[in-house]
Every structure is written in C-alpha cells, then in structure tokens.
Design a protein around this motif. Structure first.
Motif, short mmCIF file in Angstrom:
data_model
loop_
_atom_site.label_atom_id
_atom_site.label_comp_id
_atom_site.label_asym_id
_atom_site.label_seq_id
_atom_site.Cartn_x
_atom_site.Cartn_y
_atom_site.Cartn_z
N TYR A 183 86.57 22.69 -17.60
CA TYR A 183 86.08 24.06 -17.51
C TYR A 183 84.57 24.03 -17.71
CZ TYR A 183 86.29 23.62 -22.63
OH TYR A 183 86.13 23.18 -23.91
N TYR A 184 83.92 25.10 -17.29
CA TYR A 184 82.47 25.19 -17.39
C TYR A 184 82.13 26.35 -18.32
CZ TYR A 184 83.17 22.58 -13.09
OH TYR A 184 83.60 21.66 -12.16
N GLN A 185 81.13 26.14 -19.15
CA GLN A 185 80.86 27.13 -20.17
C GLN A 185 79.36 27.16 -20.54
OE1 GLN A 185 82.67 28.13 -24.65
NE2 GLN A 185 82.94 26.12 -23.75
N TYR A 186 78.88 28.37 -20.79
CA TYR A 186 77.54 28.56 -21.37
C TYR A 186 77.73 29.16 -22.76
CZ TYR A 186 75.68 28.11 -16.61
OH TYR A 186 75.36 27.66 -15.35
N ILE A 187 76.95 28.68 -23.71
CA ILE A 187 76.97 29.23 -25.06
C ILE A 187 75.54 29.56 -25.47
CG2 ILE A 187 77.58 28.84 -27.48
CD1 ILE A 187 79.65 26.80 -26.54
N VAL A 199 78.37 23.47 -21.11
CA VAL A 199 79.53 22.67 -21.47
C VAL A 199 80.38 22.39 -20.23
CG1 VAL A 199 81.52 22.47 -23.00
CG2 VAL A 199 79.54 23.84 -23.71
N VAL A 200 80.69 21.13 -20.00
CA VAL A 200 81.62 20.73 -18.95
C VAL A 200 82.74 19.96 -19.62
CG1 VAL A 200 81.96 19.43 -16.83
CG2 VAL A 200 79.78 20.58 -17.23
N ASN A 202 84.56 18.53 -22.37
CA ASN A 202 84.19 18.29 -23.76
C ASN A 202 82.78 17.70 -23.90
OD1 ASN A 202 84.67 15.74 -22.77
ND2 ASN A 202 85.94 15.07 -24.50
N LEU A 203 81.98 17.80 -22.84
CA LEU A 203 80.59 17.34 -22.90
C LEU A 203 79.67 18.54 -23.11
CD1 LEU A 203 78.34 15.23 -22.59
CD2 LEU A 203 78.42 15.65 -20.12
N TYR A 204 78.98 18.54 -24.24
CA TYR A 204 78.06 19.61 -24.59
C TYR A 204 76.62 19.15 -24.35
CZ TYR A 204 81.74 22.24 -27.01
OH TYR A 204 82.87 22.97 -27.31
N THR A 205 75.86 19.95 -23.62
CA THR A 205 74.46 19.65 -23.36
C THR A 205 73.62 20.83 -23.85
OG1 THR A 205 75.07 18.43 -21.36
CG2 THR A 205 72.74 18.99 -21.64
N TYR A 206 72.67 20.55 -24.72
CA TYR A 206 71.84 21.60 -25.32
C TYR A 206 70.45 21.59 -24.71
CZ TYR A 206 69.27 24.16 -28.97
OH TYR A 206 68.47 25.04 -29.65
N TYR A 207 70.03 22.74 -24.18
CA TYR A 207 68.72 22.87 -23.52
C TYR A 207 67.82 23.83 -24.30
CZ TYR A 207 70.68 20.78 -19.24
OH TYR A 207 71.26 19.94 -18.32
N GLU A 208 66.53 23.55 -24.24
CA GLU A 208 65.51 24.46 -24.74
C GLU A 208 64.43 24.61 -23.67
OE1 GLU A 208 63.96 23.02 -28.42
OE2 GLU A 208 65.73 23.62 -29.59
N ILE A 209 63.89 25.83 -23.55
CA ILE A 209 62.83 26.09 -22.59
C ILE A 209 61.53 26.32 -23.34
CG2 ILE A 209 62.00 27.66 -20.80
CD1 ILE A 209 65.02 28.31 -20.30
N LYS A 240 74.38 31.26 -36.66
CA LYS A 240 75.42 32.05 -37.31
C LYS A 240 76.35 32.69 -36.30
CE LYS A 240 76.07 35.82 -40.64
NZ LYS A 240 75.38 36.83 -41.50
N THR A 241 75.76 33.24 -35.24
CA THR A 241 76.57 33.92 -34.23
C THR A 241 76.21 33.40 -32.85
OG1 THR A 241 76.62 35.92 -35.60
CG2 THR A 241 77.27 36.15 -33.27
N GLN A 242 77.23 33.04 -32.07
CA GLN A 242 77.03 32.58 -30.70
C GLN A 242 78.03 33.28 -29.79
OE1 GLN A 242 77.84 28.38 -31.42
NE2 GLN A 242 75.67 27.89 -31.21
N TYR A 243 77.65 33.42 -28.53
CA TYR A 243 78.55 34.00 -27.53
C TYR A 243 78.76 33.01 -26.39
CZ TYR A 243 78.05 38.44 -29.94
OH TYR A 243 78.08 39.43 -30.90
N TYR A 244 79.99 32.94 -25.90
CA TYR A 244 80.31 32.00 -24.84
C TYR A 244 80.74 32.73 -23.57
CZ TYR A 244 85.28 32.93 -25.64
OH TYR A 244 86.50 33.54 -25.75
N PHE A 245 80.54 32.05 -22.44
CA PHE A 245 80.97 32.54 -21.13
C PHE A 245 81.61 31.35 -20.44
CE2 PHE A 245 77.14 34.58 -22.61
CZ PHE A 245 77.44 35.94 -22.53
N LEU A 246 82.91 31.42 -20.17
CA LEU A 246 83.67 30.24 -19.74
C LEU A 246 84.42 30.52 -18.44
CD1 LEU A 246 85.82 27.94 -21.97
CD2 LEU A 246 86.84 28.94 -19.92
N GLN A 247 84.40 29.53 -17.55
CA GLN A 247 85.15 29.63 -16.31
C GLN A 247 86.04 28.40 -16.15
OE1 GLN A 247 83.12 29.01 -12.50
NE2 GLN A 247 84.29 30.70 -11.62
N GLU A 248 87.33 28.64 -15.86
CA GLU A 248 88.27 27.55 -15.60
C GLU A 248 88.02 27.00 -14.19
OE1 GLU A 248 90.28 26.18 -17.61
OE2 GLU A 248 90.40 27.62 -19.27
N ARG A 249 88.15 25.69 -14.05
CA ARG A 249 87.88 25.07 -12.76
C ARG A 249 88.97 25.36 -11.72
NH1 ARG A 249 87.81 18.62 -11.98
NH2 ARG A 249 90.04 19.00 -12.31
N VAL A 250 90.22 25.40 -12.16
CA VAL A 250 91.34 25.52 -11.22
C VAL A 250 91.47 26.94 -10.66
CG1 VAL A 250 93.82 25.27 -10.91
CG2 VAL A 250 92.56 23.63 -12.33
#
Length: 293
Positions: A183-187, A199-200, A202-209, A240-250
């Motif tokens: 699944y694909y996810q933004y947090i 997130v792809v 179980n691989l988490y990649t953290y970005y900063e701009i 403390k607080t995070q929000y996620y947006f997730l899409q299933e691949r199938v």
C-alpha cells in the motif's frame, strides 16, 4: 525566508556585491525549481558578481540563439515577450528595446557563455534568492513563483502538501519494501507540509524540504510489531499528532485519519484523480502552522 524579486535590478545588484572573489570562492550551488543543477560550468563570482552559464539554465527551457560572427547571444523565456541580447565582452545589453548597462559583461568560461545572473533573471521574470550562508543561488521561474508562495506561505494545507510531495528529489532509497501486500501512504505532522513520510508497504522514507530542495533524511523498514529492522539516516523527531493518507494497491481504496486512532475514514478516489497525490484531503479542524515568512 527573505525574497528578492527581480523587477528590482538594484536590490539583486547590492546582494551580489557580497559574493566572494573568484580566486577564493568555493563552488556556488545552483538550484532551479527545486532541482540542484550539476554542470561542468557551475556559477562563479567575477568582480563581485555572480555569473551563470547558459548551459546550466536548460531546466528553464530557454530559447537561445548564438551568433558566432557577432559574438552575441539572444535569450528568450517561454511566455516572456521581451528578449535579452548580450554581446561577449561588452557591458551594454539590449532588453525589450532598452539598453542596459552590466557591471560585468557576458564572457566565455571553459567554452561556456557565462552571463550576470541578475540580467538573465530579469529577462526571465523569475525570482531569485541568495543564501550566503550556504553559498547557494535559488531560482524560481516565473510560472512557478506562485506555487512556491503556496508551499511556504499558503494557508491551504492540502495544496501545500500536494506541492511538497510533487517536488522532485534526486535522493534514492537504499532500503527496500519487504511486504507482499503493498500500500502507499503519506504521513504528515499535524498542521505541517514541509516534512513528511512516504510509505510503500513497510518501507518508510522521511523527507524534509529546505531551501527549495527535498531531502531524503531517513529511511527504515518496519516489522509487524512496529519496530524497525533496518534504518539509515537521521532519526526523525517524534510528533505528538500525525495524520495519514493511505491507498491500497489492489482495489485503490483510500483511508485517512489520525495515526494511532482506531477510527478512520474510507473514501472513493475523486473522478478527476491524476495521481497518488490526490489521496491527500482536508482533515476537519486541522490548521497549517509551519509557514515560512
């Protein structure tokens, strides 16, 4: 973030007088529309003025006409009516029927035509920022200025987040997803757009701009228990607080909500979906808090 709009030649001229002389200067980094430009003719400082090679500005899709007999180069940017005509070795340039005086003329450097940054930018109607502490020149093309305003100063959090995830990055993962079901996810941290996890499986990649460039700061592979089996990079802060947006691949179903909350919202993708970025939607009551003035 202090900005210098190129409608004022004087402002940028004063800015560039603080450049280090060529003989002592480290390499000047050039960033155009969030892309770090690697060129065999990087920006240099000549007589206290920053000079850039026309070859390094290809990202701006310039129309360049070189006249070998007259040793002139004509520069025209998409959507800009006026043309800039510079002559190698001369301090006078023509721009839109007007004559401009350059402090430093266009020159040949390592078989590349180099020109004063402020005059090229004037012709492009672009925006430039000089980061003296990082020896970096940042250019935002005229058609992207409003986009960066939304990214840094905008109150529309969804719009800022979509811009953030769409920014290019040359950083690549060294770790890999090990799950079969993907699944694909933004947090995102609450109220923020300038840093996030992609997130792809179980691989988490953290970005900063920072300074228009998106950096891969950290990556990790997560077990079912929530522990990381592998990690590389600088550990992100605990939010403390995070929000996620997730899409299933199938089935492409989309869920979103607060990380750690058992309740989530499931929605169908919008009909005008153009990419994964469209799974980022408003969170009720969330207000942006990471604008950079």
């Amino acid at each position: 973030m202090k900005k210098f709009f190129l409608s004022s030649l004087f402002t940028l001229s004063m800015l560039l007088t603080f450049a280090i002389p060529l003989s002592a200067a480290p390499a000047i980094q050039l960033v155009i529309n969030s892309e770090v430009i690697n060129s065999d003719a990087p920006p240099v400082s000549v007589a206290g003025r920053t000079m850039v090679s026309l070859a390094s500005l290809k990202t701006l899709k310039l129309n360049l006409v070189w006249n070998a007999d007259k040793k002139t180069v004509t520069v025209n940017a998409p959507g800009v009516k006026d043309k800039l005509v510079l002559t190698i070795g001369q301090k006078e340039a023509s721009y839109g029927g007007k004559t401009l005086t350059l402090d430093v003329p266009a020159q040949l450097n390592k078989n590349r035509v180099v020109v004063p940054l402020r005059f090229i930018s004037e012709a492009l109607k672009a925006e430039v920022e000089w980061k003296a502490d990082k020896n970096t020149v940042i250019i935002r093309s005229a058609d992207q200025v409003e986009t960066y305003n939304k990214l840094y100063q905008g109150t529309d959090l969804v719009a800022a987040r979509k811009i953030a995830v769409d920014l290019p990055s040359k950083d690549e993962n060294t770790l890999h997803n090990t799950e079969e079901g993907v699944y694909y996810q933004y947090i995102f941290p609450e109220g923020e757009a300038l840093r996030y996890y992609y997130v792809v499986g179980n691989l988490y990649t953290y970005y900063e701009i920072k300074d228009d460039v998106k950096h891969l700061v950290w990556e990790g592979v997560e077990e079912d228990s929530g522990k990381k089996t592998e990690e590389k990079g600088k550990q992100p802060p605990e939010d403390k607080t995070q929000y996620y947006f997730l899409q299933e691949r199938v089935d492409h179903s989309v869920t979103y909500g607060k990380v750690g909350d058992e309740k989530s919202v499931t929605q169908a993708l919008p009909k005008n979906t153009t990419g994964l970025v469209d799974i980022i939607v408003p969170i009720s009551g969330e207000v942006r808090k990471d604008q950079i003035k």
